[in-house]
Design an enzyme around this catalytic site. Structure first.
Site, PDB file in Angstrom:
ATOM      1  N   CYS A  98       1.027  -1.474   0.126  1.00  2.26           N
ATOM      2  CA  CYS A  98      -0.100  -0.296  -0.061  1.00  2.26           C
ATOM      3  C   CYS A  98       0.906   1.607   0.091  1.00  2.26           C
ATOM      4  CB  CYS A  98      -0.818   0.579   0.881  1.00  2.26           C
ATOM      5  SG  CYS A  98      -2.581   1.678   1.107  1.00  2.26           S
ATOM      6  N   GLU A 143      -1.871  -8.087   3.694  1.00  2.00           N
ATOM      7  CA  GLU A 143      -2.264  -8.675   5.650  1.00  2.00           C
ATOM      8  C   GLU A 143      -3.590  -9.140   5.711  1.00  2.00           C
ATOM      9  OE1 GLU A 143      -1.862  -6.219   4.119  1.00  2.00           O
ATOM     10  OE2 GLU A 143      -2.885  -4.583   5.416  1.00  2.00           O
ATOM     11  N   HIS A 171      -4.431  -4.588   0.481  1.00  5.10           N
ATOM     12  CA  HIS A 171      -3.278  -4.731   1.428  1.00  5.10           C
ATOM     13  C   HIS A 171      -3.328  -7.039   1.242  1.00  5.10           C
ATOM     14  CE1 HIS A 171      -2.635  -1.379   4.131  1.00  5.10           C
ATOM     15  NE2 HIS A 171      -3.703  -0.745   2.369  1.00  5.10           N
TER      16      HIS A 171
END
Ligand code: MN
Length: 240
Positions: free
Chosen positions: A110, A216, A214
């Protein structure tokens, strides 16, 4: 075999009387799931000390956050610019350059893809909704962080394609800025259907990869997103 140590800058978040250092837990969990040891580096540590820790680390991860100060790419701030942290910019830009020069594995997420591009001489679109005609929505609902908001097309013959497969991949999206002028040396390896750059890498290095989404927050449900972290960690395994 020793566990790879991944250096992650950790910024101060929020204002008010008691600011806190803050980092999303999911970044750390995704690395722990691959057997890595995250080394959290507080923003504010001097560059000499950061360099010493960089030498000891096996890889660098850059995470999400506020906007890079547009002065870093010789522009004045757009009215929507938020969360500028000059100390964080300085530290992360240095880490990105050091990783590229030393061929130390880097994975940037990001804000991280934007830091990498600025560190290597590129510029950013300061506000997608206002400056990119016909852009898709890139600001997802924060209460549903793992949800797919748009697809990206991953280029064949890229590191990213080896990790998640070439072609269409569904991703989440929480950004109002993106890469504009690409830094020399970087190669675009993923774009959204509206042309927004969503993945870049530095070819010829062991593992220098950045994505605009993102992973994660998708890793618990999506094996391909968890694989982004574990392939990075494998590239960091010290060969001694
Ligand atoms: Mn996006």
């Amino acid at each position: 075999m020793s566990q790879p140590r991944i250096l992650i800058p950790i910024p101060v978040q929020g204002e008010g009387p008691r600011p806190r250092f803050s980092l999303g837990e999911n970044y750390v969990k995704a690395l722990l799931a691959c057997g890595a040891v995250p080394l959290l580096l507080p923003v504010g540590v001097g560059l000499d000390e950061a360099r010493a820790l960089f030498e000891q680390a096996d890889g660098v991860m850059l995470t999400g956050g506020g906007d890079v100060n547009p002065a870093r790419y010789h522009q004045s701030p757009h009215p929507t610019t938020y969360g500028v942290d000059d100390a964080r910019d300085e530290l992360e830009i240095a880490l990105a350059r050091w990783a590229a020069e030393a061929d130390k594995p880097l994975f940037a997420i990001c804000r991280g893809i934007q830091v990498v591009n600025v560190a290597l001489g590129g510029s950013l679109v300061q506000d997608i909704p206002e400056l990119v005609p016909h852009a898709l929505r890139h600001s997802g609902d924060h209460s549903r962080r793992s949800e797919v908001l748009h697809t990206v097309r991953v280029e064949t013959n890229s590191l990213l394609a080896r990790l998640v497969g070439a072609g269409e991949v569904g991703v989440n999206s929480f950004h109002h800025q993106a890469i504009d002028r690409l830094a020399s040396g970087l190669v675009i390896t993923a774009r959204a259907p509206d042309g927004i750059i969503e993945g870049v890498e530095l070819p010829g290095l062991r593992h220098f990869l950045a994505v605009q989404w993102h992973p994660e927050d998708m890793a618990a449900e999506r094996a391909d997103m968890q694989a982004l972290f574990c392939s990075f960690v494998r590239a960091c395994v010290p060969s001694r």
